[in-house]
Design a protein around this motif. Structure first.
Motif, PDB file in Angstrom:
ATOM      1  N   PRO A 454      -2.110  21.603 -18.227  1.00 35.05           N
ATOM      2  CA  PRO A 454      -2.504  21.039 -19.724  1.00 35.05           C
ATOM      3  C   PRO A 454      -2.695  19.822 -19.738  1.00 35.05           C
ATOM      4  CG  PRO A 454      -0.791  22.788 -19.725  1.00 35.05           C
ATOM      5  CD  PRO A 454      -0.999  22.491 -18.344  1.00 35.05           C
ATOM      6  N   ARG A 455      -1.795  18.942 -19.221  1.00 30.92           N
ATOM      7  CA  ARG A 455      -1.738  17.532 -19.211  1.00 30.92           C
ATOM      8  C   ARG A 455      -3.259  17.135 -18.564  1.00 30.92           C
ATOM      9  NH1 ARG A 455       4.356  15.016 -18.654  1.00 30.92           N
ATOM     10  NH2 ARG A 455       5.021  16.208 -20.511  1.00 30.92           N
ATOM     11  N   HIS A 456      -3.350  17.611 -17.341  1.00 28.14           N
ATOM     12  CA  HIS A 456      -4.519  16.933 -16.647  1.00 28.14           C
ATOM     13  C   HIS A 456      -5.767  17.207 -17.391  1.00 28.14           C
ATOM     14  CE1 HIS A 456      -7.640  16.278 -13.355  1.00 28.14           C
ATOM     15  NE2 HIS A 456      -8.023  17.524 -13.555  1.00 28.14           N
ATOM     16  N   GLU A 457      -5.862  18.283 -18.254  1.00 29.49           N
ATOM     17  CA  GLU A 457      -7.030  18.716 -18.767  1.00 29.49           C
ATOM     18  C   GLU A 457      -7.159  17.866 -20.145  1.00 29.49           C
ATOM     19  OE1 GLU A 457      -6.623  22.894 -19.841  1.00 29.49           O
ATOM     20  OE2 GLU A 457      -7.104  23.695 -17.954  1.00 29.49           O
ATOM     21  N   LEU A 458      -5.867  17.353 -20.858  1.00 26.83           N
ATOM     22  CA  LEU A 458      -6.170  16.411 -21.938  1.00 26.83           C
ATOM     23  C   LEU A 458      -6.535  15.082 -21.152  1.00 26.83           C
ATOM     24  CD1 LEU A 458      -2.940  17.247 -23.986  1.00 26.83           C
ATOM     25  CD2 LEU A 458      -5.456  17.591 -24.515  1.00 26.83           C
ATOM     26  N   VAL A 459      -6.238  14.735 -20.117  1.00 27.01           N
ATOM     27  CA  VAL A 459      -6.455  13.209 -19.638  1.00 27.01           C
ATOM     28  C   VAL A 459      -7.896  13.329 -19.412  1.00 27.01           C
ATOM     29  CG1 VAL A 459      -6.006  11.749 -17.689  1.00 27.01           C
ATOM     30  CG2 VAL A 459      -4.076  12.682 -19.106  1.00 27.01           C
ATOM     31  N   SER A 460      -8.333  14.424 -18.609  1.00 30.28           N
ATOM     32  CA  SER A 460      -9.828  14.366 -18.285  1.00 30.28           C
ATOM     33  C   SER A 460     -10.514  14.325 -19.409  1.00 30.28           C
ATOM     34  CB  SER A 460     -10.060  15.674 -17.443  1.00 30.28           C
ATOM     35  OG  SER A 460      -9.168  15.711 -16.212  1.00 30.28           O
ATOM     36  N   LYS A 461     -10.250  15.154 -20.516  1.00 28.04           N
ATOM     37  CA  LYS A 461     -11.297  15.056 -21.848  1.00 28.04           C
ATOM     38  C   LYS A 461     -11.450  13.590 -22.345  1.00 28.04           C
ATOM     39  CE  LYS A 461     -10.607  19.839 -23.330  1.00 28.04           C
ATOM     40  NZ  LYS A 461      -9.906  20.778 -24.195  1.00 28.04           N
ATOM     41  N   LYS A 462     -10.335  12.728 -22.178  1.00 28.72           N
ATOM     42  CA  LYS A 462     -10.056  11.420 -22.692  1.00 28.72           C
ATOM     43  C   LYS A 462     -10.713  10.389 -21.656  1.00 28.72           C
ATOM     44  CE  LYS A 462      -7.095  10.145 -25.500  1.00 28.72           C
ATOM     45  NZ  LYS A 462      -7.835  10.034 -26.828  1.00 28.72           N
ATOM     46  N   LEU A 463     -11.197  11.068 -20.441  1.00 23.54           N
ATOM     47  CA  LEU A 463     -11.591  10.120 -19.445  1.00 23.54           C
ATOM     48  C   LEU A 463     -10.651   8.979 -19.076  1.00 23.54           C
ATOM     49  CD1 LEU A 463     -15.381  10.031 -20.496  1.00 23.54           C
ATOM     50  CD2 LEU A 463     -14.328  11.578 -18.911  1.00 23.54           C
ATOM     51  N   LEU A 464      -9.327   9.395 -19.083  1.00 25.88           N
ATOM     52  CA  LEU A 464      -8.403   8.541 -18.651  1.00 25.88           C
ATOM     53  C   LEU A 464      -8.095   8.537 -17.126  1.00 25.88           C
ATOM     54  CD1 LEU A 464      -5.983   8.641 -21.637  1.00 25.88           C
ATOM     55  CD2 LEU A 464      -7.582   7.034 -21.234  1.00 25.88           C
ATOM     56  N   LYS A 465      -7.789   7.305 -16.606  1.00 22.98           N
ATOM     57  CA  LYS A 465      -7.377   7.309 -15.205  1.00 22.98           C
ATOM     58  C   LYS A 465      -5.823   6.542 -15.323  1.00 22.98           C
ATOM     59  CE  LYS A 465     -10.981   8.246 -13.204  1.00 22.98           C
ATOM     60  NZ  LYS A 465     -11.372   9.335 -12.386  1.00 22.98           N
ATOM     61  N   CYS A 466      -5.116   7.490 -14.634  1.00 21.79           N
ATOM     62  CA  CYS A 466      -3.482   7.341 -14.344  1.00 21.79           C
ATOM     63  C   CYS A 466      -3.101   7.932 -13.185  1.00 21.79           C
ATOM     64  CB  CYS A 466      -2.907   7.842 -15.647  1.00 21.79           C
ATOM     65  SG  CYS A 466      -2.853   9.749 -15.801  1.00 21.79           S
ATOM     66  N   SER A 467      -1.918   7.317 -13.161  1.00 25.56           N
ATOM     67  CA  SER A 467      -0.905   7.892 -11.931  1.00 25.56           C
ATOM     68  C   SER A 467      -0.153   9.245 -12.180  1.00 25.56           C
ATOM     69  CB  SER A 467       0.011   6.763 -11.249  1.00 25.56           C
ATOM     70  OG  SER A 467       1.119   6.839 -12.623  1.00 25.56           O
ATOM     71  N   LEU A 471       1.435  10.470 -15.751  1.00 25.31           N
ATOM     72  CA  LEU A 471       0.902  11.879 -16.276  1.00 25.31           C
ATOM     73  C   LEU A 471       1.923  12.840 -16.415  1.00 25.31           C
ATOM     74  CD1 LEU A 471      -1.379  13.929 -17.002  1.00 25.31           C
ATOM     75  CD2 LEU A 471      -1.404  14.471 -14.446  1.00 25.31           C
ATOM     76  N   LEU A 472       3.188  12.754 -15.476  1.00 23.66           N
ATOM     77  CA  LEU A 472       4.029  13.868 -15.602  1.00 23.66           C
ATOM     78  C   LEU A 472       5.585  13.533 -15.726  1.00 23.66           C
ATOM     79  CD1 LEU A 472       2.723  15.808 -12.354  1.00 23.66           C
ATOM     80  CD2 LEU A 472       2.301  16.254 -14.672  1.00 23.66           C
ATOM     81  N   ASN A 473       5.726  12.206 -15.585  1.00 28.71           N
ATOM     82  CA  ASN A 473       7.213  11.950 -15.638  1.00 28.71           C
ATOM     83  C   ASN A 473       7.530  11.539 -17.022  1.00 28.71           C
ATOM     84  OD1 ASN A 473       9.764  11.402 -14.987  1.00 28.71           O
ATOM     85  ND2 ASN A 473       9.483   9.582 -13.787  1.00 28.71           N
ATOM     86  N   CYS A 474       7.501  12.124 -18.092  1.00 26.43           N
ATOM     87  CA  CYS A 474       7.634  12.059 -19.439  1.00 26.43           C
ATOM     88  C   CYS A 474       8.064  13.397 -20.197  1.00 26.43           C
ATOM     89  CB  CYS A 474       6.771  11.199 -20.007  1.00 26.43           C
ATOM     90  SG  CYS A 474       5.071  11.857 -20.205  1.00 26.43           S
ATOM     91  N   SER A 475       8.457  13.098 -21.375  1.00 29.38           N
ATOM     92  CA  SER A 475       8.733  14.487 -21.990  1.00 29.38           C
ATOM     93  C   SER A 475       7.265  14.713 -22.726  1.00 29.38           C
ATOM     94  CB  SER A 475       9.711  14.204 -23.293  1.00 29.38           C
ATOM     95  OG  SER A 475       9.184  13.235 -24.229  1.00 29.38           O
ATOM     96  N   ASP A 476       7.293  16.074 -23.250  1.00 30.87           N
ATOM     97  CA  ASP A 476       6.055  16.430 -23.898  1.00 30.87           C
ATOM     98  C   ASP A 476       5.575  15.612 -25.137  1.00 30.87           C
ATOM     99  OD1 ASP A 476       5.655  18.593 -22.378  1.00 30.87           O
ATOM    100  OD2 ASP A 476       6.424  19.905 -23.387  1.00 30.87           O
ATOM    101  N   GLU A 477       6.756  15.195 -25.850  1.00 33.80           N
ATOM    102  CA  GLU A 477       6.476  14.107 -27.071  1.00 33.80           C
ATOM    103  C   GLU A 477       5.804  12.947 -26.776  1.00 33.80           C
ATOM    104  OE1 GLU A 477       9.305  12.296 -30.831  1.00 33.80           O
ATOM    105  OE2 GLU A 477      10.249  13.698 -29.061  1.00 33.80           O
ATOM    106  N   LYS A 478       6.659  12.532 -25.649  1.00 33.10           N
ATOM    107  CA  LYS A 478       5.859  10.951 -24.983  1.00 33.10           C
ATOM    108  C   LYS A 478       4.450  11.221 -24.640  1.00 33.10           C
ATOM    109  CE  LYS A 478       6.573   6.790 -23.691  1.00 33.10           C
ATOM    110  NZ  LYS A 478       6.705   5.704 -24.892  1.00 33.10           N
ATOM    111  N   PHE A 479       4.260  12.053 -23.820  1.00 34.31           N
ATOM    112  CA  PHE A 479       3.049  12.273 -23.413  1.00 34.31           C
ATOM    113  C   PHE A 479       2.092  12.384 -24.581  1.00 34.31           C
ATOM    114  CE2 PHE A 479      -0.581  15.476 -22.220  1.00 34.31           C
ATOM    115  CZ  PHE A 479      -1.108  14.565 -21.061  1.00 34.31           C
ATOM    116  N   HIS A 480       2.159  13.124 -25.425  1.00 33.49           N
ATOM    117  CA  HIS A 480       1.176  13.279 -26.608  1.00 33.49           C
ATOM    118  C   HIS A 480       0.992  11.997 -27.594  1.00 33.49           C
ATOM    119  CE1 HIS A 480       0.622  17.520 -26.406  1.00 33.49           C
ATOM    120  NE2 HIS A 480       1.673  17.897 -26.303  1.00 33.49           N
ATOM    121  N   GLU A 481       2.200  11.273 -27.391  1.00 27.06           N
ATOM    122  CA  GLU A 481       2.235   9.814 -27.854  1.00 27.06           C
ATOM    123  C   GLU A 481       1.086   9.112 -27.117  1.00 27.06           C
ATOM    124  OE1 GLU A 481       4.858   5.890 -28.598  1.00 27.06           O
ATOM    125  OE2 GLU A 481       5.886   7.902 -28.334  1.00 27.06           O
ATOM    126  N   ARG A 482       1.145   9.183 -25.933  1.00 28.67           N
ATOM    127  CA  ARG A 482       0.254   8.588 -24.939  1.00 28.67           C
ATOM    128  C   ARG A 482      -1.134   8.848 -25.131  1.00 28.67           C
ATOM    129  NH1 ARG A 482       3.400   8.474 -19.214  1.00 28.67           N
ATOM    130  NH2 ARG A 482       5.261   6.911 -19.628  1.00 28.67           N
TER     131      ARG A 482
END
Length: 545
Positions: A454-467, A471-482
């Motif tokens: 789920p997180r990889h698909e969201l990042v890919s849609k936004k065309l974001l590049k990240c480590s 991508l993974l080392n955070c809570s769901d709430e923090k990730f959606h904020e990002r």
């Protein structure tokens, strides 16, 4: 006075066969009359002449023909009448003692004949016959107890089968205790057969129910710790529970805690529980965290502070664990401070890792591994070899494998099938370089379907590049904020990664601040670990129980 007059009248109407008899009767009547007159005078003077009155109150026989009368003179004592011998003669105290000693000797002889040593039975009330004692022995043996068991506690022979044994066993059966457990139950606590059901057993059961121990769990508590039936409510049981609540153990968790480890009820606060808690506090473990540890693993209170806990902490420090990381090690894997001979186990495990990872493994690396995953001390050689071989098969060199294992030792315990699926998705869908995995090996510890995809698909849609860490080392709430960001700066990403560097990548090992309801959501994650690791951990856990 009427009685005294009636008797001479009765005798005066007899036949006048001789003058001598008639004279005696008149003399007797005169004596009785004067005796009663004297008795009346003595009473008026405050004294009662009992002997005189008794001597004159004899009933005369209805006839004097068959038996001559006895003359009674006021100046002479009458001869005592011969007393008839009693048909119910009582034995003397000496005879009773001798008979009791003889009966006990026969009982002792019987016990010695079947292998029971009766030395401790002196002074104990025993059956007077061998038959009754034989009945008790046979009943105990029918419960599965052996002669050796009886010799371990021979005082059990003082219990009556009908008055003691059967009522107690019936009550335990009504509570739900299994008959198959009675043998072990009585071996551990034969004193229960002396107990009164109403006075001793019922109050303890009601106390346990009052502590929120479920009725269906009462038999489990008694089977695990039968000694609890001998405790007084106002003693150790009450103080130990009150202390646990005082340090932060949730009141509604007391029942589950006692169900899993009822031995707490027999622990003295001042000698056992309090020193243990205070020592953990000295390791910089907050009291509330200690309370959560006790709720999750109450058996840690059974670890001996002097012989197990303190030597284990010293062994961890000697193995390379930083003193500031001891608190983390203990909270992740509290069983480690209850292991016997931990020092040689740590040394053997370090040599095992050195033999598997041949390139560049340093002694201090083992300390870093223990800080991040202390459970590795219980991990067998076979799963470690398999996981190292898998990583090599993915294209990592042995040096890179060593770096990944030191960075995330959980790689040596994860389920291999799950690791394979995660690597395939990483390689085929995410299309990332192996260097990303070397930098963040904890990637394998995250759920593929629940987190990674789920997180990889969201990042890919936004065309974001990240480590991977971002991508993974955070809570769901923090990730959606990002995900609200339009872009991510390199410096911002690095700062966030540094802030989250102390966060553990595997939350299933330590959920101390969560309630039981919250913990249930993590049940699926446990399956991500290799089954051989779980079996090894369970065996280690059973050693402490």
């Amino acid at each position: 006075m009427a009685l005294g007059v009636a008797k001479p009248t009765y005798f005066l109407i007899q036949t006048d066969s001789s003058l001598a008899i008639r004279f005696r009767l008149i003399q007797s009547f005169s004596f009785q009359t004067s005796s009663f007159r004297n008795l009346s005078l003595n009473r008026n003077g405050g004294r009662v002449a009992r002997m005189q009155a008794s001597s004159t109150s004899m009933d005369f026989p209805p006839t004097t023909r068959s038996r001559p009368s006895r003359s009674i003179h006021p100046n002479t004592n009458p001869a005592p009448l011969s007393t008839a011998k009693s048909l119910y003669g009582r034995p003397s105290l000496k005879d009773m003692r001798n008979e009791k000693a003889a009966n006990r000797a026969r009982v002792y002889e019987f016990l010695r004949g079947i292998g029971i040593v009766p030395d401790e039975l002196d002074g104990l009330e025993l059956p007077v016959t061998v038959d009754v004692m034989s009945e008790r022995v046979e009943f105990l043996r029918s419960l599965g107890l052996t002669i050796a068991d009886i010799n371990n506690y021979p005082l059990v022979l003082g219990c009556s089968v009908k008055k003691n044994m059967i009522p107690v066993l019936d009550y335990l059966g009504k509570l739900g205790a299994r008959k198959s457990t009675f043998t072990e139950f009585l071996r551990r606590y034969p004193q229960v057969l002396h107990a009164s059901v109403v006075v001793d057993l019922v109050p303890v059961v009601k106390y346990l129910q009052g502590m929120d121990v479920k009725p269906c769990d009462i038999p489990k508590v008694l089977e695990r710790y039968p000694e609890v039936l001998g405790f007084k409510l106002e003693g150790t049981m009450s103080t130990s529970v009150a202390y646990l609540v005082g340090i932060g153990v949730t009141r509604r968790q007391i029942g589950p805690v006692l169900t899993r480890y009822p031995e707490i009820l027999g622990m003295r606060v001042g000698r056992v529980i309090k020193p243990f808690v205070e020592y953990l506090e000295s390791l910089s473990i907050p009291r509330l965290v200690i309370a959560r540890l006790i709720e999750k693993k109450p058996y840690i209170l059974g670890f001996d502070l002097t012989d197990q806990v303190k030597p284990s902490v010293e062994a961890l420090l000697e193995s390379g664990v930083d003193d500031k990381a001891i608190a983390s090690v203990v909270t992740q894997y509290p069983e480690i401070v209850g292991m016997d001979d931990l020092k040689p186990k740590l040394l053997a495990q370090r040599h095992l890792l050195e033999s598997i990872i041949l390139v560049g493994f340093e002694p201090e690396d083992f300390g870093r591994i223990m800080e991040k995953m202390p459970q590795i001390v219980s991990l067998a050689r076979a799963p470690m070899v398999k996981h190292v071989a898998f990583l090599q098969g993915c294209g990592f060199s042995m040096k890179q494998v060593k770096e990944m294992v030191v960075g995330c030792p959980h790689l040596l315990a994860l389920n291999l099938e799950i690791m394979k699926r995660s690597f395939e998705y990483f390689h085929e869908e995410m299309e990332r370089d192996l260097e990303d995995l070397i930098a963040f090996p904890a990637f394998f510890t995250y759920g593929l379907e629940s987190t990674v995809k789920p997180r990889h698909e969201l990042v890919s849609k936004k065309l974001l590049k990240c480590s991977l860490a971002w991508l993974l080392n955070c809570s769901d709430e923090k990730f959606h904020e990002r995900m609200t960001y339009d872009s991510i700066g390199i410096e911002e990403m690095e700062e966030q990664e540094e802030e989250e560097a102390e966060i553990s990548s595997v939350s299933s090992f330590l959920q101390l601040q969560k309630t039981p309801e919250e913990e249930s959501t993590y049940s699926d994650e446990e399956s991500e670990y290799d089954s051989s690791f779980e079996e090894e951990s369970d065996d280690e856990l059973n050693d402490h129980k």
